[in-house]
Design a protein around this motif. Structure first.
Motif, PDB file in Angstrom:
ATOM      1  N   PHE A 423       0.843  -1.192   0.000  1.00 53.57           N
ATOM      2  CA  PHE A 423       0.000   0.000   0.000  1.00 53.57           C
ATOM      3  C   PHE A 423       0.881   1.246   0.000  1.00 53.57           C
ATOM      4  CE2 PHE A 423      -2.146  -3.394   2.278  1.00 53.57           C
ATOM      5  CZ  PHE A 423      -3.429  -3.382   1.762  1.00 53.57           C
ATOM      6  N   ARG A 424       0.287   2.357  -0.458  1.00 49.50           N
ATOM      7  CA  ARG A 424       0.910   3.667  -0.342  1.00 49.50           C
ATOM      8  C   ARG A 424      -0.011   4.563   0.482  1.00 49.50           C
ATOM      9  NH1 ARG A 424       4.616   6.619  -3.295  1.00 49.50           N
ATOM     10  NH2 ARG A 424       5.950   4.850  -2.839  1.00 49.50           N
ATOM     11  N   GLU A 425       0.519   5.073   1.601  1.00 51.10           N
ATOM     12  CA  GLU A 425      -0.207   6.010   2.456  1.00 51.10           C
ATOM     13  C   GLU A 425       0.527   7.344   2.431  1.00 51.10           C
ATOM     14  OE1 GLU A 425      -2.802   5.565   5.088  1.00 51.10           O
ATOM     15  OE2 GLU A 425      -3.454   3.745   4.050  1.00 51.10           O
ATOM     16  N   TRP A 426      -0.154   8.390   2.888  1.00 50.73           N
ATOM     17  CA  TRP A 426       0.443   9.724   2.932  1.00 50.73           C
ATOM     18  C   TRP A 426       0.210  10.324   4.314  1.00 50.73           C
ATOM     19  CZ3 TRP A 426       3.120  11.602  -1.331  1.00 50.73           C
ATOM     20  CH2 TRP A 426       2.980  10.855  -2.506  1.00 50.73           C
ATOM     21  N   CYS A 515       5.000  10.220  10.192  1.00 55.68           N
ATOM     22  CA  CYS A 515       4.658   8.920   9.605  1.00 55.68           C
ATOM     23  C   CYS A 515       4.285   7.917  10.696  1.00 55.68           C
ATOM     24  CB  CYS A 515       5.827   8.393   8.776  1.00 55.68           C
ATOM     25  SG  CYS A 515       6.118   9.304   7.238  1.00 55.68           S
ATOM     26  N   HIS A 518       0.874   8.794  11.948  1.00 57.00           N
ATOM     27  CA  HIS A 518      -0.134   8.443  10.938  1.00 57.00           C
ATOM     28  C   HIS A 518      -0.450   6.951  10.996  1.00 57.00           C
ATOM     29  CE1 HIS A 518      -2.208   8.624   7.000  1.00 57.00           C
ATOM     30  NE2 HIS A 518      -1.663   7.423   6.820  1.00 57.00           N
ATOM     31  N   LEU A 519       0.565   6.118  11.088  1.00 58.95           N
ATOM     32  CA  LEU A 519       0.345   4.677  11.111  1.00 58.95           C
ATOM     33  C   LEU A 519      -0.477   4.258  12.326  1.00 58.95           C
ATOM     34  CD1 LEU A 519       3.885   3.475   9.971  1.00 58.95           C
ATOM     35  CD2 LEU A 519       1.769   3.357   8.645  1.00 58.95           C
ATOM     36  N   GLU A 522      -4.219   5.749  11.807  1.00 56.41           N
ATOM     37  CA  GLU A 522      -5.003   5.095  10.756  1.00 56.41           C
ATOM     38  C   GLU A 522      -5.199   3.608  11.015  1.00 56.41           C
ATOM     39  OE1 GLU A 522      -6.573   6.636   8.193  1.00 56.41           O
ATOM     40  OE2 GLU A 522      -5.957   8.433   9.303  1.00 56.41           O
ATOM     41  N   TRP A 524      -3.015   1.149  11.481  1.00 52.67           N
ATOM     42  CA  TRP A 524      -2.026   0.190  10.989  1.00 52.67           C
ATOM     43  C   TRP A 524      -1.207  -0.405  12.133  1.00 52.67           C
ATOM     44  CZ3 TRP A 524      -1.689  -1.839   6.272  1.00 52.67           C
ATOM     45  CH2 TRP A 524      -2.289  -1.157   5.209  1.00 52.67           C
TER      46      TRP A 524
END
Length: 679
Positions: A423-426, A515, A518-519, A522, A524
């Motif tokens: 996957f690509r996350e931002w 980052c 964010h993980l 979200e 993850w």
């Protein structure tokens, strides 16, 4: 019990600021107390990880069992021969070989079997002997295929001894040159070899000309006196020109010489101008010049062989595309580029057809031209990988536009790419910048999950999506693996790099923290373990100070954690060269204050830190062992939390242990610690 480093306070003052460094004595590698301390740290680390021994052995066996130990690389055509490397089960090092060429297609590979008619050029296992460390720095066959120049290092300090082999008779020639650097180039007739040596600061600064069999001293054909510049030399694919390059972090100057006239004088293409970088390749009546003059993401130009300083645009500048490299061939040009955080290849036919880009099916991947030694060819060799696709070798047929898969690295044990997802996350950085994250996970993994987050973020080096056999030992245990493509790297173009260096360096660290957050936000990640090496080790030390509460553990490999003290000392290897990357704190008080505000060693405080594993090597000439040694000593004395572990390879360099089985064991050691930290 953890070792306690003695304190010998040394006071230093710069720009009116006085600091005390209690552990600078560790810089003296010849001091028996230094060696004793490092050995005590090794013993403590071994004690603190003893409970992981069975897990280490298990992970090592997993890596080993997934690897086809007896294997061959895809042969590469050069002149009348196909060149390839192979490995044999139970042997640490590769074997370089060739077979006579017959036709345009590479010989059929049969796993576990040498190719018929094989000639062994170099057997790394025989050369290594009983040495605990071994590395080959240069391996270059002369244009006529008759001689081999090769260099070896047995300590890890990256100072090589250059030798020559007659490939017709198998004889090792009497010519022997110690103290050389990587690389080198043959003259067109194979009578002369050009090589590079380093100065006391480990800077490649001289190019020498060696005539095989001559008793005359080798001639220094070029010496670079500006301490910001490195030099190197190569032969164009066409074998027509020798290219001598002098490069700083921000400026280039190129000299060329007809390869058929090795005793001639090199001529400058364009004199250096601060901030202008360029390089060239030869293409028939023209040179191809890749440069950044008025083009931050670089532009491709042509220049007549008769007037190489006159550049005519061929591919103009684009704000969304960073041109990385160019390969010239008789009938086409291949341009390697980067766009939207991914690499690509653009083909420029030389028969008047329109340029086009090669397409690839996966959403995340990394591709690059590789192994293209021949100037006259109808095929382009490509290397390709993704986070789920093992390293693959393709030939792209320029006549039929067909991608021909020549080999995909075998992964034993029933590996199926369909069992994994990428996957690509931002993430959103503090200043609103969107930072890409590449993620891979085994399908069906419950989330949030333990996560290994990797980062680098310096020198415009990009950590592109890549496959790892060893990583499967994490993914199959329910881990998420993620790469934070932070500023300071090159993933999003030259400005991505510019905005993560000098007095914008802190963006690298805050991007990584963003980052990680964010993980978690979200869904993850539950527990995050951070990992990085070299300049990525600086990143690890910085984020340990910035947000220690985010991480369940940190692995810092050959970490640049004593950055300010190192960059203040121009007598240390690479320091002056590095001023274009970090700034010059010795002469600029603003740079000094900025670096001091983020350098990990200076910013350790009494907060709880996560457990930290620092790994280094005694003979490292790029990031000295004393940096993590001092850092761990200060953490143990000043911080809370931990434990803080230091592991020093006592007979290796920047890349760690050299044999493949040894390196697998080192990776198993790190992965077992990571698995343990994830609970």
């Amino acid at each position: 019990m953890a070792p306690v480093a003695k304190k010998i306070p040394v006071e230093r003052t710069h720009h009116g600021d006085t600091v005390i460094d209690e552990y600078s004595w560790l810089l003296n590698k010849d001091d028996p107390d230094t060696i004793a301390y490092l050995e005590a740290e090794n013993a403590y680390t071994q004690e603190m990880t003893a409970h992981l021994k069975d897990l280490q052995d298990t992970v090592f066996q997993e890596i080993k069992s997934r690897t086809l130990e007896t294997d061959l690389s895809v042969p590469t055509r050069k002149g009348a021969w196909w060149y390839y490397g192979r490995t044999e089960e139970g042997k640490q090092y590769g074997i370089q070989c060739r077979v006579a060429a017959d036709g345009d297609s590479p010989p059929e590979l049969k796993p576990g079997e040498p190719l018929p008619g094989e000639q062994v050029l170099l057997d790394g296992n025989e050369l290594a002997g009983d040495s605990p460390f071994f590395s080959i720095g240069t391996s270059a066959v002369s244009p006529d295929g008759a001689r081999l120049a090769y260099s070896t290092d047995y300590t890890g300090d990256e100072r090589f001894t250059l030798r020559f082999k007659d490939l017709v008779t198998g004889e090792i020639l009497s010519d022997e040159i110690p103290g050389v650097f990587y690389g080198g180039a043959w003259s067109a007739d194979g009578s002369t070899f050009f090589y590079v040596t380093i100065d006391d600061a480990w800077r490649p600064y001289r190019v020498h000309r060696h005539t095989l069999g001559s008793d005359e001293p080798d001639v220094v054909v070029y010496q670079e006196d500006d301490e910001r510049f490195w030099v190197g030399i190569s032969l164009t694919r066409s074998k027509r020109y020798l290219v001598l390059s002098a490069n700083s972090k921000i400026t280039s100057e190129v000299r060329i010489l007809d390869a058929a006239e090795p005793t001639g004088e090199f001529t400058v293409v364009r004199p250096r101008r601060t901030g202008v970088e360029y390089g060239l390749d030869h293409a028939g009546d023209d040179f191809l010049v890749l440069h950044n003059e008025g083009a931050v993401n670089f532009e491709l130009a042509t220049a007549p062989v008769t007037d190489p300083a006159t550049w005519t645009p061929l591919i103009g500048h684009r704000e969304d595309t960073r041109l990385l490299d160019v390969d010239a061939f008789k009938d086409h040009i291949a341009v390697h580029f980067r766009r939207d955080g991914l690499t690509g290849v653009r083909i420029l036919p030389r028969d008047g057809r329109e340029p086009y880009e090669i397409s690839f099916p996966e959403p995340l991947y990394d591709v690059a031209p590789s192994g293209n030694a021949e100037f006259e060819t109808g095929r382009l060799r490509l290397s390709y990988t993704s986070m789920v696709t093992p390293p693959s070798v393709y030939d792209y047929d320029l006549r039929t536009d067909e991608l021909i898969l020549l080999k995909r690295k075998p992964v034993l044990g029933g590996y199926d790419p369909a069992d994994y997802e990428q996957f690509r996350e931002w993430a959103t950085a503090e200043d609103g910048t969107k930072v890409p994250i590449s993620i891979v996970v085994r399908k069906g993994t419950d989330r949030p999950a333990a996560t290994l987050l990797y980062g680098y973020g310096s020198y415009e080096s990009s950590i592109d999506p890549y496959f790892s056999v060893a990583r499967l030992s994490l993914l199959d245990r329910g881990f998420v693996f993620a790469i934070a493509h932070v500023r300071g790297g090159g993933e999003m173009g030259r400005l991505w790099y510019e905005n993560g260096k000098l007095t914008r360096k802190k963006n690298t660290f805050t991007d990584f923290v963003a980052c990680a957050r964010h993980l978690k936000a979200e869904g993850w990640s539950s527990r995050i373990i951070a990992r990085g090496g070299s300049a990525g080790g600086l990143l690890m030390g910085a984020v340990a100070n910035l947000a220690p509460e985010l991480f369940a553990g940190i692995v810092a490999e050959v970490p640049f954690v004593d950055a300010l003290n190192t960059i203040l000392d121009p007598s240390l290897p690479l320091t002056v060269i590095e001023w274009d990357e970090w700034g010059n704190p010795l002469h600029d008080p603003e740079v000094y204050a900025y670096m001091k505000s983020y350098s990990p060693y200076e910013n350790v405080d009494g907060r709880p830190y996560p457990p930290i594993l620092a790994v280094t090597s005694l003979n490292d000439t790029r990031v000295f062992y004393h940096e993590p040694a001092k850092w761990i000593a200060r953490l143990r004395a000043a911080a809370t939390g931990g434990p803080f572990l230091l592991k020093t390879e006592m007979g290796a360099g920047h890349g760690g242990r050299s044999g493949r089985y040894d390196s697998w064991r080192e990776e198993a050691f790190a992965l077992s610690w990571i698995i343990d930290r994830a609970g």
